[in-house]
Scaffold this motif. Structure first.
Motif, short mmCIF file in Angstrom:
data_model
loop_
_atom_site.label_atom_id
_atom_site.label_comp_id
_atom_site.label_asym_id
_atom_site.label_seq_id
_atom_site.Cartn_x
_atom_site.Cartn_y
_atom_site.Cartn_z
N THR A 426 -10.07 -3.95 -2.41
CA THR A 426 -9.03 -4.51 -3.29
C THR A 426 -7.62 -4.16 -2.82
OG1 THR A 426 -10.59 -4.11 -5.07
CG2 THR A 426 -8.39 -4.77 -5.73
N PHE A 427 -7.43 -2.90 -2.42
CA PHE A 427 -6.07 -2.48 -2.10
C PHE A 427 -5.80 -2.39 -0.59
CE2 PHE A 427 -6.85 -0.91 -6.41
CZ PHE A 427 -5.76 -1.45 -7.07
N GLY A 428 -6.89 -2.52 0.21
CA GLY A 428 -6.73 -2.37 1.67
C GLY A 428 -5.67 -3.30 2.23
N ASN A 429 -5.65 -4.54 1.78
CA ASN A 429 -4.70 -5.51 2.33
C ASN A 429 -3.59 -5.85 1.34
OD1 ASN A 429 -6.13 -5.83 4.75
ND2 ASN A 429 -7.61 -7.14 3.66
N SER A 430 -3.39 -5.00 0.34
CA SER A 430 -2.35 -5.34 -0.65
C SER A 430 -1.09 -4.52 -0.39
CB SER A 430 -2.86 -5.04 -2.06
OG SER A 430 -2.67 -3.69 -2.37
N GLY A 431 -0.05 -4.84 -1.15
CA GLY A 431 1.20 -4.10 -1.00
C GLY A 431 1.13 -2.72 -1.64
N VAL A 432 0.12 -2.49 -2.44
CA VAL A 432 -0.04 -1.16 -3.06
C VAL A 432 -0.82 -0.30 -2.08
CG1 VAL A 432 -0.92 0.11 -5.06
CG2 VAL A 432 -0.12 -2.25 -5.34
N ARG A 433 -0.19 0.81 -1.66
CA ARG A 433 -0.88 1.64 -0.67
C ARG A 433 -1.84 2.62 -1.36
NH1 ARG A 433 4.78 3.09 2.10
NH2 ARG A 433 5.49 0.93 2.08
N PHE A 434 -2.78 3.11 -0.56
CA PHE A 434 -3.76 4.04 -1.14
C PHE A 434 -3.08 5.26 -1.76
CE2 PHE A 434 -6.88 2.18 2.07
CZ PHE A 434 -7.47 1.37 1.11
N ASN A 435 -1.99 5.73 -1.06
CA ASN A 435 -1.37 6.96 -1.59
C ASN A 435 -0.53 6.70 -2.85
OD1 ASN A 435 0.87 5.75 -0.60
ND2 ASN A 435 1.30 7.30 1.01
N GLN A 436 -0.45 5.44 -3.26
CA GLN A 436 0.22 5.15 -4.54
C GLN A 436 -0.79 5.08 -5.70
OE1 GLN A 436 2.31 1.58 -2.85
NE2 GLN A 436 4.01 2.36 -4.10
#
Ligand code: C2E
Length: 597
Positions: A426-436
């Motif tokens: 879900t977040f791998g290619n999104s603008g929300v980074r894992f560390n957020q």
């Protein structure tokens, strides 16, 4: 109490909707049962049938209860009538025997061995005076009566063994008069080894018509010696056939079935009276009352049935509605801002689910989250929320990399590694980074397998994701969770924040949670902050971040993004350090409450 790892069932649905704070806890290991989606789905599919069935069962109960109560009542009524009749008959029978005994005691004992005219005329006088005594005479060797008031001699054939009563020289035996064939009881007063004074009482003397009530034609009564020889008997059959007692009457077996019986024994003479009346006969006497009671029972039963039918038909099962809601993507994230209360900057938000129904109404999680979690639907619901979060925040969060977003998980997310790959996808290619990303695990629900949960959390943390313990201090895990699971953030529950009131110097639970968290190098977030006193205390004591109505309620995506835009500025022009303060370090300036959920 239950062991701490005992799975609990929170009964939810409409109950928790009305009383969101109240959760019924059953000490049954039913959580895992309910968890099985199939069972849950089946239960919901067959909800109407189940409810109808329950209605029928509950509806029949008043009818049964009324009947059971009445049967008991009728039985007692029958027993009472029988007791009265038995007492009367026993008194009468005792009176008869007492007469015989009185006759003997009135005779001059020293002369009775010799049978003379004088003695015989005395015997005759006695018989005349006491009509119940059929004959009085001297009895030789227990059977042969001579000097009799009626005839020279007569032979009695015993039909029972001799019974000795409480007076040693008195004995009783049921006999048959050999000559006339009449039956009765022979009462004997021993005056030597071989000779007794004897009084013969005919069975006809035992008047058994003492049932003076509505069951008089139905009862059966027996007077017997205690060695169970029948002296007299009356029964519907014997009366009907006009047969004398002792004749061989074959009882109708139906009559003897389910009989109310009563027995009374004399404490003066060895005789017993037994009475019985068929239960059905007494029951029939109450048929009028029973009709009323049955009518009432049917009415109450019908009302209960109608009530359950209405419930079962009112609306589809909540499980089905939630499942439909997920398919129609009606579950959306609201975002509650989280503020860094040490520097006054926006630190990010917590995602709180809302159900936006087709009619536009917004439903809070209190109405559905328990059932979603218990049924497992919370998993697809969380997936839907994560997709929405990625869509909503991608652009904004890519510009403000210091902002975090916290998403609630529930204990079943820690059954397998599925959640890790889902986060990656879900977040791998999104603008929300894992560390957020922060994922919250509530302490209210126990985790079944701590080692497995630890491994899953470690995989999440390897991606760069942080993990927070939600509702800290309220539930099962406590310090063990923090230590074993390697949490990054601890969230202090509103319950403890509420304990901070104006003028209070210290709140031990908040202080100790903070100390513990700091000792483990964790960020501390306070939830449900509503007053300036609370905020002031939390800042002073070194709590890092806070969320609550004092800043903002959970906001729809647009409102939250506007807030980020206003407070976060343009990332191309402002670096993180220049994010505008929303709380000045010296004086508290709180954000205006914009929009409520
Ligand atoms: N009185 C008061 N309340 C405040 C204040 N600030 C925040 N709250 C409310 O407190 C709740 C905090 O969330 P929670 O402890 O995680 O408690 C959450 C969480 O346990 C659950 N929940 C919400 N969203 C999700 C979700 O996406 N997934 C899962 N698994 N559970 C969720 O439902 C609970 C209730 O959520 P909400 O109704 O949104 O209620 C939220 C929030 O609206 C305040 O200053 N005063």
């Amino acid at each position: 109490m239950f062991p701490s790892n005992f799975p609990l069932l929170r009964i939810s649905g409409s109950f928790s909707a009305y009383f969101p704070k109240v959760k019924l806890i059953l000490g049954l290991n039913t959580y895992s049962l309910f968890w099985r989606k199939g069972v849950y789905r089946l239960m919901n599919r067959f909800r109407s049938i189940l409810l109808m069935f329950l209605g029928v069962v509950l509806g029949v109960i008043p009818l049964f209860a009324a009947n059971i109560f009445m049967r008991d009542f009728v039985y007692k009524q029958g027993e009472q009538h029988l007791e009265q009749s038995a007492q009367r008959t026993l008194k009468h029978s005792e009176g008869l025997i007492q007469l015989a005994v009185d006759v003997f005691s009135a005779l001059p004992h020293y002369q009775v061995l010799e049978c003379g005219d004088e003695l015989q005329s005395r015997f005759r006088a006695m018989v005349l005076r006491h009509t119940t005594l059929h004959d009085v005479g001297l009895v030789y060797n227990g059977e042969f009566m001579y000097c009799s008031s009626l005839k020279e001699s007569t032979r009695f054939y015993p039909t029972s063994d001799v019974v000795i009563g409480s007076v040693p020289h008195l004995s009783y035996v049921a006999v048959n008069d050999g000559e006339t064939g009449k039956n009765g009881v022979l009462v004997k007063w021993a005056i030597s080894d071989a000779v007794s004074l004897g009084g013969f009482i005919l069975v006809d003397a035992f008047n058994l018509e003492f049932m003076q009530n509505e069951f008089a034609d139905l009862f059966r009564m027996t007077v017997s010696l205690t060695n169970s020889a029948q002296i007299a008997e009356t029964s519907p059959e014997s009366r009907l056939l006009k047969r004398a007692p002792f004749s061989l009457v074959k009882l109708d077996p139906a009559w003897t079935e389910n009989l109310i019986t009563y027995q009374q024994e004399s404490d003066r003479y060895p005789i017993t009276v037994s009475v019985g009346v068929p239960f059905q006969a007494v029951w029939d006497a109450f048929s009028g009352a029973m009709n009323v009671i049955n009518g009432l029972g049917i009415l109450i039963g019908a009302l209960i049935l109608i009530f359950f039918m209405r419930i079962s038909l009112r609306k589809p099962g909540q499980y089905d509605s939630i499942e439909q809601g997920i398919k129609r993507k009606e579950f959306i994230p609201y975002y509650q801002p989280i503020i860094d209360i040490q520097n006054g900057r926006l630190a990010g938000c917590e995602v709180l689910v809302r159900w936006r129904k087709a009619d536009g109404s917004i439903v809070s999680p209190g109405h559905f989250i328990d059932i979603a979690e218990a049924s497992g639907l919370a998993r697809p619901m969380t997936s839907l929320l994560m997709e929405k979060v990625a869509q909503d925040l991608s652009v904004s969060y890519s510009r403000h990399p210091h902002l975090k977003v916290a998403i609630n998980l529930f204990n079943r997310h820690f059954d397998d590694l599925g959640i890790v790959s889902e986060i990656e996808q879900t977040f791998g290619n999104s603008g929300v980074r894992f560390n957020q990303l922060v994922f919250e695990i509530t302490e209210r629900q126990p985790l079944e397998n701590l080692d497995r949960a630890r491994a899953i959390i470690a995989r999440m943390q390897k991606l760069g994701v942080r993990v927070a313990l939600d509702d800290a201090g309220t539930g099962h895990g406590g310090f063990a969770y923090l230590q074993k699971l390697g949490m990054n953030i601890i969230k202090i529950d509103k319950l403890f924040v509420d304990a901070i009131t104006s003028g209070c110097d210290s709140v031990p639970i908040v202080d100790s949670l903070r100390q513990m968290a700091k000792g483990m190098d964790m960020v501390v977030v306070a939830e449900g902050v509503e007053t300036e006193e609370q905020l002031d205390y939390l800042r002073r004591t070194g709590i890092d971040e806070a969320q609550g109505y004092i800043f903002a309620p959970p906001l729809p995506a647009r409102a939250y993004l506007e807030l980020v835009g206003a407070l976060g500025g343009d990332a191309n022009q402002l670096d993180d350090q220049e994010t505008p303060l929303i709380i000045s370090p010296d004086s508290l300036v709180t954000m205006p409450k914009t929009q409520t959920a």
